[in-house]
Design a protein around this motif. Structure first.
Motif, PDB file in Angstrom:
ATOM      1  N   TRP A  56      -0.489  42.121 -31.282  1.00  0.00           N
ATOM      2  CA  TRP A  56      -1.067  42.569 -32.635  1.00  0.00           C
ATOM      3  C   TRP A  56      -2.589  42.032 -32.625  1.00  0.00           C
ATOM      4  O   TRP A  56      -3.021  42.299 -33.752  1.00  0.00           O
ATOM      5  N   ARG A  57      -3.219  41.585 -31.750  1.00  0.00           N
ATOM      6  CA  ARG A  57      -4.457  41.012 -32.070  1.00  0.00           C
ATOM      7  C   ARG A  57      -5.400  42.264 -32.475  1.00  0.00           C
ATOM      8  O   ARG A  57      -6.496  42.106 -33.035  1.00  0.00           O
ATOM      9  N   GLY A  58      -5.116  43.512 -31.983  1.00  0.00           N
ATOM     10  CA  GLY A  58      -6.011  44.662 -32.530  1.00  0.00           C
ATOM     11  C   GLY A  58      -5.899  45.349 -33.802  1.00  0.00           C
ATOM     12  O   GLY A  58      -6.582  45.983 -34.507  1.00  0.00           O
ATOM     13  N   ALA A  59      -4.675  44.760 -34.557  1.00  0.00           N
ATOM     14  CA  ALA A  59      -4.181  45.491 -35.816  1.00  0.00           C
ATOM     15  C   ALA A  59      -5.549  44.871 -36.762  1.00  0.00           C
ATOM     16  O   ALA A  59      -5.836  43.930 -36.778  1.00  0.00           O
ATOM     17  N   ARG A  60      -5.694  45.500 -37.599  1.00  0.00           N
ATOM     18  CA  ARG A  60      -6.624  45.242 -38.758  1.00  0.00           C
ATOM     19  C   ARG A  60      -6.396  45.753 -40.171  1.00  0.00           C
ATOM     20  O   ARG A  60      -5.411  46.424 -40.224  1.00  0.00           O
ATOM     21  N   PHE A  61      -6.724  45.266 -41.378  1.00  0.00           N
ATOM     22  CA  PHE A  61      -6.563  45.489 -42.713  1.00  0.00           C
ATOM     23  C   PHE A  61      -7.095  46.909 -42.793  1.00  0.00           C
ATOM     24  O   PHE A  61      -8.262  47.225 -42.358  1.00  0.00           O
ATOM     25  N   ASP A  62      -6.541  47.918 -43.690  1.00  0.00           N
ATOM     26  CA  ASP A  62      -6.817  49.029 -43.684  1.00  0.00           C
ATOM     27  C   ASP A  62      -7.896  49.308 -45.103  1.00  0.00           C
ATOM     28  O   ASP A  62      -7.666  48.845 -46.210  1.00  0.00           O
ATOM     29  N   PRO A  63      -9.272  49.604 -44.421  1.00  0.00           N
ATOM     30  CA  PRO A  63     -10.438  49.600 -45.380  1.00  0.00           C
ATOM     31  C   PRO A  63      -9.992  50.655 -46.702  1.00  0.00           C
ATOM     32  O   PRO A  63     -10.448  50.372 -47.723  1.00  0.00           O
ATOM     33  N   ALA A  64      -9.244  51.543 -46.401  1.00  0.00           N
ATOM     34  CA  ALA A  64      -8.650  52.674 -47.486  1.00  0.00           C
ATOM     35  C   ALA A  64      -8.000  51.845 -48.441  1.00  0.00           C
ATOM     36  O   ALA A  64      -7.761  52.495 -49.792  1.00  0.00           O
ATOM     37  N   ARG A  65      -7.233  50.827 -48.408  1.00  0.00           N
ATOM     38  CA  ARG A  65      -6.574  49.778 -49.107  1.00  0.00           C
ATOM     39  C   ARG A  65      -7.359  48.802 -49.758  1.00  0.00           C
ATOM     40  O   ARG A  65      -6.782  48.028 -50.647  1.00  0.00           O
ATOM     41  N   GLY A  66      -8.579  48.626 -49.116  1.00  0.00           N
ATOM     42  CA  GLY A  66      -9.496  47.507 -49.663  1.00  0.00           C
ATOM     43  C   GLY A  66     -10.055  47.335 -51.077  1.00  0.00           C
ATOM     44  O   GLY A  66     -10.397  46.153 -51.344  1.00  0.00           O
ATOM     45  N   ARG A  67      -9.943  48.321 -51.890  1.00  0.00           N
ATOM     46  CA  ARG A  67     -10.191  48.071 -53.122  1.00  0.00           C
ATOM     47  C   ARG A  67      -9.054  48.535 -54.202  1.00  0.00           C
ATOM     48  O   ARG A  67      -9.259  48.280 -55.527  1.00  0.00           O
ATOM     49  N   SER A  68      -7.895  49.089 -53.684  1.00  0.00           N
ATOM     50  CA  SER A  68      -6.897  49.184 -54.528  1.00  0.00           C
ATOM     51  C   SER A  68      -5.635  48.260 -54.424  1.00  0.00           C
ATOM     52  O   SER A  68      -4.902  48.095 -55.334  1.00  0.00           O
ATOM     53  N   GLY A  69      -5.760  47.318 -53.217  1.00  0.00           N
ATOM     54  CA  GLY A  69      -4.643  46.277 -52.939  1.00  0.00           C
ATOM     55  C   GLY A  69      -3.476  46.767 -52.421  1.00  0.00           C
ATOM     56  O   GLY A  69      -3.420  48.117 -51.736  1.00  0.00           O
ATOM     57  N   GLY A  70      -2.786  46.084 -51.883  1.00  0.00           N
ATOM     58  CA  GLY A  70      -1.741  46.403 -50.743  1.00  0.00           C
ATOM     59  C   GLY A  70      -1.824  46.283 -49.411  1.00  0.00           C
ATOM     60  O   GLY A  70      -1.268  46.436 -48.481  1.00  0.00           O
ATOM     61  N   GLU A  71      -3.390  45.984 -49.187  1.00  0.00           N
ATOM     62  CA  GLU A  71      -3.645  45.791 -47.542  1.00  0.00           C
ATOM     63  C   GLU A  71      -3.098  44.838 -47.050  1.00  0.00           C
ATOM     64  O   GLU A  71      -2.710  45.159 -45.784  1.00  0.00           O
ATOM     65  N   ASP A  72      -2.523  43.813 -47.407  1.00  0.00           N
ATOM     66  CA  ASP A  72      -1.860  42.747 -46.835  1.00  0.00           C
ATOM     67  C   ASP A  72      -0.208  43.272 -46.465  1.00  0.00           C
ATOM     68  O   ASP A  72       0.069  42.857 -45.261  1.00  0.00           O
ATOM     69  N   THR A  73       0.179  43.859 -47.401  1.00  0.00           N
ATOM     70  CA  THR A  73       1.644  44.344 -47.033  1.00  0.00           C
ATOM     71  C   THR A  73       1.453  45.366 -45.931  1.00  0.00           C
ATOM     72  O   THR A  73       2.345  45.432 -44.849  1.00  0.00           O
ATOM     73  N   ALA A  74       0.562  46.443 -45.942  1.00  0.00           N
ATOM     74  CA  ALA A  74       0.439  47.319 -44.957  1.00  0.00           C
ATOM     75  C   ALA A  74      -0.013  46.592 -43.462  1.00  0.00           C
ATOM     76  O   ALA A  74       0.699  46.990 -42.514  1.00  0.00           O
ATOM     77  N   TYR A  75      -0.687  45.825 -43.497  1.00  0.00           N
ATOM     78  CA  TYR A  75      -1.114  45.040 -42.286  1.00  0.00           C
ATOM     79  C   TYR A  75       0.132  44.173 -41.697  1.00  0.00           C
ATOM     80  O   TYR A  75       0.303  44.605 -40.479  1.00  0.00           O
ATOM     81  N   PHE A  76       0.829  43.661 -42.632  1.00  0.00           N
ATOM     82  CA  PHE A  76       1.997  42.750 -41.692  1.00  0.00           C
ATOM     83  C   PHE A  76       3.094  43.812 -41.455  1.00  0.00           C
ATOM     84  O   PHE A  76       3.875  43.590 -40.622  1.00  0.00           O
ATOM     85  N   LEU A  77       3.251  45.032 -42.254  1.00  0.00           N
ATOM     86  CA  LEU A  77       3.977  45.891 -41.660  1.00  0.00           C
ATOM     87  C   LEU A  77       3.751  46.398 -40.357  1.00  0.00           C
ATOM     88  O   LEU A  77       4.565  46.725 -39.355  1.00  0.00           O
ATOM     89  N   GLU A  78       2.540  46.717 -39.935  1.00  0.00           N
ATOM     90  CA  GLU A  78       2.051  47.190 -38.698  1.00  0.00           C
ATOM     91  C   GLU A  78       1.997  45.967 -37.713  1.00  0.00           C
ATOM     92  O   GLU A  78       2.681  46.099 -36.395  1.00  0.00           O
ATOM     93  N   VAL A  79       1.986  44.751 -37.899  1.00  0.00           N
ATOM     94  CA  VAL A  79       2.158  43.666 -37.336  1.00  0.00           C
ATOM     95  C   VAL A  79       3.389  43.529 -36.877  1.00  0.00           C
ATOM     96  O   VAL A  79       4.004  43.416 -35.484  1.00  0.00           O
ATOM     97  N   HIS A  80       4.566  43.778 -37.853  1.00  0.00           N
ATOM     98  CA  HIS A  80       5.794  43.657 -37.511  1.00  0.00           C
ATOM     99  C   HIS A  80       6.307  44.976 -36.502  1.00  0.00           C
ATOM    100  O   HIS A  80       6.935  44.750 -35.599  1.00  0.00           O
ATOM    101  N   ARG A  81       5.833  46.064 -36.641  1.00  0.00           N
ATOM    102  CA  ARG A  81       6.081  47.048 -35.667  1.00  0.00           C
ATOM    103  C   ARG A  81       5.460  46.828 -34.558  1.00  0.00           C
ATOM    104  O   ARG A  81       6.138  47.414 -33.232  1.00  0.00           O
ATOM    105  N   HIS A  82       4.699  46.097 -34.171  1.00  0.00           N
ATOM    106  CA  HIS A  82       4.225  45.419 -32.918  1.00  0.00           C
ATOM    107  C   HIS A  82       5.189  44.639 -32.132  1.00  0.00           C
ATOM    108  O   HIS A  82       4.862  44.096 -31.186  1.00  0.00           O
ATOM    109  N   GLY A  83       6.119  44.266 -32.966  1.00  0.00           N
ATOM    110  CA  GLY A  83       7.123  43.233 -32.616  1.00  0.00           C
ATOM    111  C   GLY A  83       7.123  41.934 -32.785  1.00  0.00           C
ATOM    112  O   GLY A  83       8.054  40.943 -32.478  1.00  0.00           O
ATOM    113  N   ALA A  84       6.343  41.356 -34.028  1.00  0.00           N
ATOM    114  CA  ALA A  84       6.313  40.168 -34.323  1.00  0.00           C
ATOM    115  C   ALA A  84       7.623  39.755 -34.954  1.00  0.00           C
ATOM    116  O   ALA A  84       7.888  40.684 -35.971  1.00  0.00           O
TER     117      ALA A  84
END
Length: 300
Positions: free
Chosen positions: A168-196
């Motif tokens: 998951w080294r290439g996973a990044r926080f979504d700029p589309a969520r960067g002013r509304s919030g929830g970017e961390d929830t989405a980020y860790f969901l992606e990391v989890h999908r990578h097998g973490a």
């Protein structure tokens, strides 16, 4: 030697100095070293003076990065880039103070469980002006939670993530969520999908003083709604989003009924209304409705 890169974002908060001092006071296991990265999200690097003053004589290197987009995802991604080849990345917020054993407990939990990410609680500290209904339900503390018995996402207010050599080294926080919030929830969901694999450590504590501006029903309701919108990212594909939206509609209806039944009790009535707003947020997220901007202003 094991290196933990501690990353935090700041936006016009002098309290970042207290956060840094709590990091300098960490009681670390032998062989564990920190490097601290502060990503300043203001148009001008307004946090630089406070960061550099607090870092004078610090036991660990402190790097101030200017990420001037008023978009917290941009700042978080700048922190990831600056982490380099650190073994782990730790996250916390610029208005939090970490307990002296915070890092040690996160690392210890990861070692015991084999987890790739560990989440701890952010405990709210309330002033005397706090309404009783907020204190009783502790709406401002952030406790990591499970979903159907599993940990599938988390928050950046208190987290440790395995970093060096991971999928998951290439996973990044979504700029589309960067002013509304929830970017961390989405980020860790992606990391989890990578097998973490994720774990929770209730003893790895950070604390956050709650400002008076957040002690209102309106503020908490907006936060609940955004949390629901963010959780909708856990549903991948149209069929899954439809199922989640349908379930959330049913839960929102039940919450509305419970709010009516408990009208005489302010604490219980507000609890059910806020629960219903959370589920309405899930529906809105499944429908891809626009999220309001909450970052990029001086408001807390």
């Amino acid at each position: 030697m094991t290196v933990v890169a501690v990353t935090l974002c700041t936006f016009r908060r002098p309290e970042v100095a207290d956060t840094l001092r709590s990091l300098f006071a960490q009681q670390l296991p032998e062989g564990l070293h920190l490097k601290i990265i502060v990503a300043d999200n203001d148009v001008a690097p307004s946090g630089r003076t406070a960061v550099e003053a607090a870092a004078a004589g610090a036991p660990w290197p402190v790097t101030h990065i200017h990420a001037p987009d008023r978009n917290i995802s941009i700042a978080r991604n700048a922190g990831l880039e600056a982490a380099g080849e650190a073994d782990w990345i730790a996250f916390l917020d610029d208005d939090e103070v970490a307990e002296p054993d915070w890092i040690a407990r996160l690392i210890g939990c990861a070692s015991r469980t084999g987890a790739d990410a560990v989440f701890g609680p952010a405990i709210a500290e309330y002033g005397p002006e706090t309404p009783a209904w907020i204190r009783m339900r502790d709406y401002h503390s952030n406790h990591p939670a499970t979903n159907a018995g599993a940990v599938i996402t988390g928050h950046t207010c208190n987290a440790l993530l395995r970093w060096r050599g991971t999928a998951w080294r290439g996973a990044r926080f979504d700029p589309a969520r960067g002013r509304s919030g929830g970017e961390d929830t989405a980020y860790f969901l992606e990391v989890h999908r990578h097998g973490a694999r994720f774990a929770i450590c209730q003893d790895a504590i950070v604390r956050e003083a709650v400002p008076a501006q957040r002690l209102s029903f309106r503020w908490i309701a907006r936060r609940k709604y955004r949390s629901g919108q963010s959780f909708a990212a856990s549903a991948q594909g149209s069929p899954a989003r439809l199922r989640l939206a349908t379930t959330a509609c049913g839960k929102a209806t039940l919450c509305a009924a419970a709010a009516v039944v408990t009208v005489p009790s302010k604490e219980h009535r507000i609890y059910w209304v806020l629960r219903g707003i959370l589920h309405v947020g899930v529906v809105a997220g499944c429908l891809n409705l626009r999220q309001t901007h909450v970052y990029g202003s001086s408001a807390p």
